[in-house]
Enzyme design. Structure first.
Site, PDB file in Angstrom:
ATOM      1  N   SER A 272      -4.650  -7.758  -6.941  1.00 30.14           N
ATOM      2  CA  SER A 272      -4.054  -6.559  -6.384  1.00 30.14           C
ATOM      3  C   SER A 272      -2.509  -6.895  -7.079  1.00 30.14           C
ATOM      4  O   SER A 272      -1.714  -5.593  -7.315  1.00 30.14           O
ATOM      5  CB  SER A 272      -3.912  -6.479  -4.963  1.00 30.14           C
ATOM      6  OG  SER A 272      -3.501  -7.632  -4.378  1.00 30.14           O
ATOM      7  N   ASP A 509       3.853  -6.953   4.501  1.00 29.66           N
ATOM      8  CA  ASP A 509       3.411  -7.372   3.235  1.00 29.66           C
ATOM      9  C   ASP A 509       4.621  -7.995   2.333  1.00 29.66           C
ATOM     10  O   ASP A 509       5.748  -7.172   1.739  1.00 29.66           O
ATOM     11  CB  ASP A 509       2.921  -6.110   2.285  1.00 29.66           C
ATOM     12  CG  ASP A 509       2.358  -6.532   1.170  1.00 29.66           C
ATOM     13  OD1 ASP A 509       2.491  -7.809   0.599  1.00 29.66           O
ATOM     14  OD2 ASP A 509       1.945  -5.597   0.425  1.00 29.66           O
ATOM     15  N   HIS A 512       3.057  -8.327  -2.166  1.00 33.99           N
ATOM     16  CA  HIS A 512       3.199  -7.315  -3.132  1.00 33.99           C
ATOM     17  C   HIS A 512       4.713  -6.874  -3.434  1.00 33.99           C
ATOM     18  O   HIS A 512       5.567  -7.219  -2.580  1.00 33.99           O
ATOM     19  CB  HIS A 512       2.218  -6.100  -2.905  1.00 33.99           C
ATOM     20  CG  HIS A 512       0.734  -6.412  -2.748  1.00 33.99           C
ATOM     21  ND1 HIS A 512       0.110  -6.966  -1.486  1.00 33.99           N
ATOM     22  CD2 HIS A 512      -0.140  -6.791  -3.625  1.00 33.99           C
ATOM     23  CE1 HIS A 512      -1.064  -7.266  -1.970  1.00 33.99           C
ATOM     24  NE2 HIS A 512      -1.368  -7.169  -3.018  1.00 33.99           N
TER      25      HIS A 512
END
Length: 539
Positions: A272, A509, A512
């Site tokens: 990702s 998160d 990312h």
């Protein structure tokens, strides 16, 4: 009688003397008048000085301060004076060796450059002054005559001017050639400096001209990376530019990048975080597209976390920018262990989706993020080779074998004459107080770190570099780990989902990256490398 003779003689002598004096005066008057008339007039503002050494019979030329109103006869007179003072067998008006001309230090506009001392200009010889003066007078006469007659100059006059000085075209060609040589030399020096530049060493500088796009101008940012739409208020995280300490990297130019990939396939393969970089690339390229309708996903898919394969076509450039999810680059499957079927990772077999990677012109791989999860770190009944499921295998050993499987596939299936291969190494996470599933957070960070003194180069990066060195196919490493380590402020944190969305607000998160943000810099480094290879005719 004698007295009368004496008186007469005296009178005659006086008369002769008077006539002589009168004649002399008249003669001197006439001579003076003729001399005055024959002498040219010199304006008051015209001055000339004979060099002191010239009066001592030195071979140096005259020093002329002003040449305004300099006539032909006047220059001839000075020439004669200097010739008389010149010793025999001396060279005509040549300065001595130690006075050789070294340039006047002036620019094209005869203005001295600030901060530089101008060397004195060498005085022109009197022969040159006389010739130039004569030529100037003749040219003025010709131009005056032509003007009076309202006629253009004759072909002969034009030809004479061409002989006296190079044409404008010749001057431009010579200047262009000289400039080309200078630019070429500077370019070679700059290219050499860039090739030896370590782009991983530098710092982040605040730059108001960033970002290169916004979440409003790019509709392709998915929810997980769209921090502004998810409520993030501060905007400084979008305005940092990476500045290497020994060189400058070019600003991303969307039009040039599209020209670089015209008619090609640009493919991102990995986890990702590679999707993070792929979305950044799409948004950067959209900045050069006038009609957004000419960019579309070939299967009509909308970017979400659920789907893993995308191919966006840029119609005007006949190219595609694609992403294929592959968390480990090797095959994820299932196998029977005892009475159960369990998930396994076939570290000796490439991902089954690899057939779609073939035919790419530019391939960017990555893997690292998923190798930190509990199952991969534990390695219990998880790693499989052939029919053997290892009861337990160290994650470092498994990672190295998986990389070797990937490298063998690249060497066997990828044609290096057609395809450029990149491997982006690991991106850092910045969790504090726990991991992603145990209360870890990074919500307080709004500025980059000042230093990364505790930074330790990841072992996985070393393994990647070791495997790549053993490959036949050239692979370029995009080393983004260290520069990304500073950017604790660039993660979605609590802004990885919309408030009240179906994702848990308790999980932050810190792996990312927000878009616009840090992945844009990764793509600037990719762009820089592709641009350099194009100039070397390697792309």
């Amino acid at each position: 009688m004698e007295r009368q003779r004496s008186f007469s003689f005296k009178s005659t002598r006086f008369l002769v003397f008077s006539l002589t004096i009168s004649s002399s005066l008249i003669f001197l008057t006439l001579i003076s008048t003729w001399v005055i008339k024959s002498t040219p007039s010199i304006p008051e503002e015209t001055h000339f000085h004979l060099n002191q050494l010239a009066l001592n019979r030195s071979p140096k030329p005259l020093t002329l301060e002003t040449l305004t109103g300099f006539s032909k006869n006047f220059s001839s007179q000075i020439f004669l004076i200097d010739s008389l003072n010149k010793p025999e067998n001396s060279s005509s008006f040549a300065p001595p060796p130690d006075e050789a001309y070294k340039g006047d230090g002036l620019d094209d506009n005869n203005v001295s450059t600030i901060g530089q001392k101008s060397a004195p200009a060498a005085a022109p010889s009197l022969e040159e002054v006389e010739v130039q003066s004569n030529e100037g007078i003749e040219e003025k006469k010709i131009e005056a005559a032509s003007t009076e007659k309202n006629e253009p100059p004759s072909d002969e006059q034009i030809e004479q001017k061409k002989i006296k000085a190079p044409s404008v075209e010749e001057i431009e060609v010579r200047a262009a050639s000289a400039e080309k040589i200078e630019v070429t030399g500077d370019k070679r020096i700059e290219e050499k400096r860039l090739r030896s530049c370590d782009i991983t060493k530098g710092r982040w500088l605040y730059d108001e001209s960033y970002p290169l796009y916004t979440n409003a101008s790019c509709p392709l940012i998915d929810e997980g990376f769209n921090c502004m739409s998810n409520g993030r208020v501060d905007k400084d995280y979008m305005k940092w530019k990476w500045q290497p300490q020994d060189c400058d990297i070019p600003r991303f130019n969307a039009t040039k990048m599209l020209d670089l990939i015209r008619g090609k396939r640009l493919i991102f393969v990995g986890d990702s975080l590679n999707r993070n970089q792929w979305e950044s690339m799409l948004c950067l390229l959209m900045g050069a597209i006038k009609d957004p309708r000419k960019v579309y996903e070939t299967r009509g898919r909308r970017i979400t976390k659920e789907k893993g394969d995308y191919s966006f076509r840029f119609v005007d450039y006949k190219c595609t920018v694609e992403y294929y999810a592959s968390h480990f680059l090797v095959h994820e499957g299932k196998a029977r262990v005892g009475q159960k079927r369990v998930q396994t990772l076939r570290i000796d077999s490439i991902d089954r989706g690899s057939s779609r990677w073939r035919g790419a012109d530019i391939l960017i791989f990555n893997t690292a993020h998923w190798w930190t999860h509990y199952k991969t770190r534990a390695g219990i009944n998880y790693y499989q080779e052939g029919n053997l499921v290892h009861p337990q295998l160290d994650v470092s050993t498994a990672f190295r074998r998986a990389l070797t499987t990937w490298a063998s596939w690249v060497d066997k299936r990828i044609n290096p004459r057609k395809t450029r291969v990149f491997f982006r190494n690991s991106a850092p996470s910045h969790f504090s107080g726990g991991q992603w599933n145990s209360g870890g957070h990074c919500r307080e960070a709004t500025q980059p770190l000042n230093e990364t003194s505790s930074f330790i180069y990841p072992e996985k990066n070393v393994m990647v570099e070791t495997v790549i060195k053993q490959m036949r196919t050239p692979v370029t490493i995009l080393n983004i780990t260290r520069l990304s380590e500073y950017r604790i402020d660039g993660h979605p944190s609590m802004y990885g989902a919309k408030p009240g969305g179906h994702y848990s607000s308790n999980i932050q998160d810190c792996s990312h990256w927000c878009l616009p943000g840090v992945p844009d810099t990764w793509n600037e480094l990719l762009y820089f490398d592709l641009l350099s290879k194009q100039e070397d005719n390697l792309l």
